[in-house]
Structure formats: structure tokens, C-alpha cells
Design an enzyme around this catalytic site. Structure first.
Site, PDB file in Angstrom:
ATOM      1  N   GLY A 279     -21.332 -17.980 -24.162  1.00 45.27           N
ATOM      2  CA  GLY A 279     -21.626 -18.340 -22.787  1.00 45.27           C
ATOM      3  C   GLY A 279     -20.369 -18.484 -21.949  1.00 45.27           C
ATOM      4  CB  SER A 280     -19.809 -20.321 -18.798  1.00 48.29           C
ATOM      5  OG  SER A 280     -20.853 -19.681 -18.093  1.00 48.29           O
ATOM      6  CB  THR A 281     -16.893 -21.590 -23.690  1.00 47.52           C
ATOM      7  OG1 THR A 281     -17.566 -20.687 -24.574  1.00 47.52           O
ATOM      8  CG2 THR A 281     -17.694 -22.879 -23.575  1.00 47.52           C
ATOM      9  CG  PHE A 282     -16.054 -15.391 -24.241  1.00 46.26           C
ATOM     10  CD1 PHE A 282     -15.706 -16.096 -25.374  1.00 46.26           C
ATOM     11  CD2 PHE A 282     -16.001 -14.013 -24.289  1.00 46.26           C
ATOM     12  CE1 PHE A 282     -15.314 -15.439 -26.530  1.00 46.26           C
ATOM     13  CE2 PHE A 282     -15.596 -13.338 -25.433  1.00 46.26           C
ATOM     14  CZ  PHE A 282     -15.248 -14.068 -26.557  1.00 46.26           C
ATOM     15  CE  LYS A 283     -18.983 -17.438 -16.427  1.00 43.84           C
ATOM     16  NZ  LYS A 283     -19.916 -18.227 -15.610  1.00 43.84           N
TER      17      LYS A 283
END
Length: 591
Positions: A279-283
């Protein structure tokens, strides 16, 4: 008249006179002996008090009788502070030689009177026949051994044995693993270091774990799972400079002494074996890559006013701002649209190469036998749509440890180091590979702090610790390769203190359910961020990090602004028109 004559002594008078003479002689001898004794004592007193005064004599201390340390065949395991995590204790095993047992039924009946878990009906047939060795019980207490010995059953014998014990119970079970009945390592550290634990019995194996941090992480994770009625969760605390894992928790878990019989769901290590869309932790990685390669600057921006339709895929924002967003806003507000457009500026080849350098397409080299290979598109299948979705953590599945390791590299100055569960004593950090510039790393720290102060990570803020982080929410994938509507992974990856990071804290909750007090949400900001806050505020003091006021130095290190609304920097990019449909992970991996 007869003359006077002296009386003649009779026989009795002579005997009496002889006795008197003997008594006198004995008295004289006794008096002489006592006299000599008194003279000796007097001489000794004179010697001690007058002749030998001021000359103390040195007397050898009594020799203490030290019991011999029981011999074991497997070294102990401790945490980084020397707290015992695993040890072997000598025990006795009970076995029988059926050839020497005259009455098997009677022997079984007698044994059952002192070993109450034995069933005489099942034991008696085993004591029959022509065999010479039959195990009855592997581990007896001294009291049980004495009771069996008192039975005096011919053909029943004792054998030296060894039992592996885990004083911390469930606390670090997925790291420690366990042994089988013969003392062979079958999982975790026990398996990975089996040869070392046997060869160096006198030297404990020292792990990087801090059992205090381990307990805190497990308690906080367990509370979050219970509150949101989740099926499980995982968490890790890592030193950003050394790669040392201070805590690793996967729930549900089991008692380490029951490794061989624990259910598969409990033995499953979600940190190193479970692969999930991050999810957005990859951003964090996507933004760092774009900034480091120079394709964007903090003052850059992208149009996030409407969803992106790419073929049959639609990319939208959760509670989006529906306007042009600057790079800091894209990060803080967790815009999928803005992140996808930003990574497209980097291009597919460089995007894949960057993630490969971070280890996102291979197993991590941590010293545990249980590790998983990430699920990612191959070089031929990795296309523009894959880059767009992977930019915000969809279409690729990695372990939580992958996310924590990469996050550490993004904030420690740009050096990627292999994670380890062994304690490192060196004063300087171990060697690693530079993956981004130090200046980019400093910018990422500021952006992560901005997310906690102004974005979706507000629930993780701890006064005085300047927490930075990024929330993540990703739908789980079903058996048909499509996303499940009501099954999600909610996560948070945080750092503290953000101006000079020491530790990464990652928490993931598996399938949390929305609650009334969270307004029907079960996203990372509502579920994982508060759990991370509890962990950080409890382990900070344990790790020697004292809350501090915001000084000018700290303010300068974390300074960043959210620009106001501005017009698009360029016309929005057009994508191939096709039927709009929800994203399928199977389609992303094979597109």
C-alpha cells in the site's frame, strides 16, 4: 606374766592397705598429669600474649565445594542484553528392555501409579516382545525419577537426556523457532544456527533482540488486533544504522516449547514469510526515487483533480483533494494519482532497477530459514501500468521486513544494509550499499514528519519524539486474483526521532474491521498508527531516547511547507482509452 607382743596383721588388713597404696599412687599420677597440662596451657598463654604478640597467623580459608555445571549439548541463546531466551536442561529419560521384564502388565500398572499420564493398557503391549529398547517417557523430573526408582522394576532403566526450555514463552517464538524431541533445530534461529549451537556449547548465541522491546511490541499489536477484530498482525523494530532487528512479532503465535505441534497458522511468520501489497508505505520509496533521480523537485506538482483511467484500470484517491498537488502534498495526503504521475516521469526501466537495488524482487538475507520471495512482475511483464500501480504499493507483494529494511535506507542517509537478528558490537555501522543521496534522505525525513503532523499519520505522533511515518492500506487479494472488498491490510511504517532517526517501527494489522469510534474506517491511519504510537512512547525510554523540546536545530532539520493550491504544471497526460474496471492484481502481474 607373758611379755607384750605386737599384733599380727590379718589377710584382710593387708588387702586394705594395698588398695590404699594403689589409690595414693593413682592420685599422684593424676595430679602430675593435670600439673603438666596446666603448665603447657600456661606456657601457651605466655607464648600467645607475650612472645608472639602482633604477629597474626594467616589461616587458609576453607575450600568451598562447587557443584559441577550439568553438561549439555546445546548452547544457550540470549537477547542483546544477556537475558536468557533459550537453554538446555539435563533431564532423565525412562526406557525399558522388554527382554528383562517378566510381567509387562504388572510393570505397566506400577509405572502408571507414579507417572499418571501413562495408560497401562497402551504401555503393557510395548513392554512385550523381543526388543531391547522401548522409550517410556523422555523427560522425568527428579521427583518422578526417584518414584520410579523406588518401584524397583527389573528391566526399567534411566538414560541421560536434555530438554530445551524457553523462559520467555511466546515472546520471541518466530525468531527462536524450536527443536524436535532429539534436540535438533527445526525452525528459526535454532535451525539456522544448529551447528554453531552444538559446536560452541559454552558460548551463548547473542541475538539483536531486546526482549523488553519485544514484549512491548507484542502487547501493543495484540491490543490492536483485539480492538479491530483482526485475524492477525505483525510488527518489527529495527535499528536504521545497523540493520539489527530489536523486535519481531507475528500474531497469532504459540509457545516455543510446542514448535513441533503448533498449528500452521500460528507457526506462520508474517514478518519474513507473509507477502502483502504494501500500500501507501511504498510511496516513501517512490518519492525518494523521483527526488534522487532529479525528475521532480519539492516545488514540482501534478494534477490530481480526477482519477486516472489507463485501459481497463482506474486509479483514484481515497478522500482526495481533487486538485493540483505539490510533491509534499502528494506525500502527506497520500495521493495515488499524484504518485503514479510522478513515477511515470522516472520511467519503467529506472523504476524497476531502483526497486531491484532495494531488494524488492529477491529474498532478504536475514539469518532465518523462513523467508519468502516477493511477488513482482517479471522484466517482460513490467510495463507502464505496473509502474503506475506499484508506485503506490499495488501490483507487488513483499514481506513487512522488506518495507522496514527499505525505509531504514531511505532515512539513514541512503545506505541499504542487510537486516540481521545477530547483535553487532562494532562502534561503526556495518558496510552497505548507497541507494540514494544523503540530501534525498534528509528530504524524506522531513516528508515523513510532515505526514505525522499534517497528514494521515497524526495518530502516531508522540510528544518529544518527533515521529515521522507513512500509513498504508491495501485490499487483500482473493483466490481468483481479484481484490476482496472487505479484506484489507492496514499498516504504518514510522521512524523516530525524525531529525536524527534511530529506529524504524513497522506495524501491520491483517483484516481489521471498521469500528464505530473510528467512524467506520479501518485504514492504516486509524488502525496501525495509534498502535505505533503506543510502541514508540513505551520503548523510547527503554532505548535511552529521552523526549526533548523542539529546538531551533530540530525545527530547521524538519522544516518543510505545504504550498498553496497552484495551477497544473503541464496538461494532464492522456492514457489509452478502454473500459474502466477495478484493478486486478492478476491483471497487473500479467498485463
Amino acid at each position: 606374766v607373758e611379755p607384750h607382743r605386737p599384733p599380727v596383721a590379718t589377710t584382710s588388713d593387708g588387702r586394705r592397705r594395698a588398695q590404699i597404696d594403689t589409690a595414693r599412687t593413682r592420685l599422684a599420677v593424676g595430679a602430675g598429669a593435670f600439673g603438666l597440662l596446666f603448665l603447657a596451657l600456661a606456657g601457651r598463654v605466655v607464648d600467645v600474649t607475650l612472645l608472639s604478640a602482633g604477629q597474626p597467623r594467616i589461616v587458609a580459608p576453607p575450600q568451598a565445594v562447587i557443584a559441577e555445571e550439568p553438561r549439555v549439548e546445546r548452547a544457550s541463546i540470549t537477547d542483546r542484553n544477556g537475558v536468557l531466551l533459550a537453554a538446555s536442561l539435563p533431564t532423565a529419560a525412562l526406557y525399558a528392555n522388554p527382554r528383562e521384564i517378566a510381567d509387562p502388565a504388572e510393570a505397566a500398572r506400577k509405572l502408571a501409579t507414579v507417572l499418571h499420564d501413562l495408560d497401562p493398557a497402551l504401555l503393557a503391549p510395548r513392554l512385550e516382545g523381543d526388543r531391547q529398547f522401548v522409550y517410556i517417557r523422555r523427560h522425568l523430573t527428579p521427583r518422578e525419577q526417584d518414584a520410579v526408582n523406588r518401584l524397583g522394576i527389573p528391566g526399567v532403566h534411566f538414560q541421560r537426556a536434555e530438554r530445551r526450555v524457553y523462559p520467555q514463552g511466546r515472546a520471541a517464538v518466530h525468531v527462536l523457532g524450536g527443536t524436535d524431541v532429539d534436540g535438533n533445530g527445526i525452525a528459526g534461529v535454532e535451525r539456522a544456527f544448529d551447528a554453531r549451537l552444538r559446536a560452541e556449547v559454552g558460548t551463548p548465541l547473542r541475538l539483536s533482540l531486546d526482549i523488553r522491546v519485544q514484549h512491548v511490541l507484542r502487547e501493543a499489536l495484540g491490543r490492536a488486533i483485539a480492538r479491530f477484530e483482526a485475524i492477525g498482525g505483525a510488527g518489527v523494530v529495527m535499528d536504521v544504522d545497523t540493520g539489527e532487528v530489536l523486535a519481531m512479532v507475528s500474531l497469532p503465535d504459540y509457545d516455543a516449547a510446542e514448535t513441533a505441534t503448533a498449528p500452521a497458522e500460528a507457526r506462520f511468520n508474517r514478518i519474513t514469510v507473509g507477502v502483502y501489497e504494501p500500500g501507501s508505505t511504498f510511496k516513501i520509496l517512490s518519492t525518494a526515487m523521483a527526488l534522487d533521480l532529479g525528475t521532480v523537485r519539492l516545488t514540482s506538482g501534478f494534477d490530481a483533480s480526477r482519477p486516472i483511467t489507463y485501459g481497463r484500470f482506474t486509479i483514484s484517491d481515497f478522500r482526495g483533494k481533487n486538485r493540483w498537488l505539490s510533491v509534499p502534498e502528494i506525500f502527506a495526503y497520500s495521493s495515488n494519482i499524484g504518485t503514479a504521475r510522478m513515477v511515470l516521469e522516472v520511467g519503467v526501466p529506472r523504476h524497476r532497477a531502483f526497486l531491484e537495488r532495494l531488494g524488492m524482487t529477491r529474498r532478504l538475507g536475514i539469518e532465518l530459514p523462513e523467508t519468502a520471495l516477493p511477488l513482482a512482475p517479471g522484466p517482460r511483464q513490467w510495463r507502464e501500468i505496473n509502474t503506475m500501480t506499484i508506485a503506490f504499493g499495488h501490483g507487488i507483494s513483499v514481506t513487512p521486513l522488506h518495507v522496514a529494511t527499505a525505509t531504514a535506507a531511505m532515512v539513514n542517509g541512503g545506505i541499504l544494509r542487510t537486516p540481521t537478528i545477530l547483535a553487532r558490537d562494532g562502534a561503526s555501522p556495518p558496510p552497505g550499499e548507497r541507494v540514494i543521496r544523503a540530501e534525498t534522505s534528509a528530504t524524506i525525513r522531513r516528508l515523513m514528519r510532515l505526514t505525522v503532523t499534517h497528514g494521515s499519520g497524526k495518530g502516531a505522533d508522540v510528544p518529544g519524539y518527533f515521529v515521522g511515518g507513512k500509513t498504508g492500506t491495501a485490499q487483500k487479494v482473493g483466490a481468483n486474483g481479484r481484490y476482496l472488498r472487505d479484506a484489507r491490510i492496514s499498516s504504518f511504517t514510522g521512524i523516530f526521532p525524525a531529525h536524527a532517526p534511530r529506529y524504524v517501527v513497522y506495524l501491520m494489522i491483517d483484516e481489521p474491521k471498521p469500528q464505530r469510534d473510528t467512524h467506520g474506517y479501518a485504514t492504516g491511519g486509524w488502525v496501525a498508527a495509534p498502535a505505533a504510537k503506543e510502541v514508540i512512547e513505551r520503548i523510547g525510554p527503554l532505548l535511552g531516547i529521552v523526549p526533548e523540546p523542539e529546538t531551533e536545530t530540530i525545527r530547521a532539520a524538519l522544516a518543510i511547507t505545504l504550498p498553496g493550491q497552484a495551477p497544473p504544471a503541464r496538461p494532464p497526460r492522456m492514457y489509452p482509452p478502454m473500459m474502466r474496471a477495478p484493478i486486478s492484481v492478476l491483471a497487473l502481474l500479467t498485463a
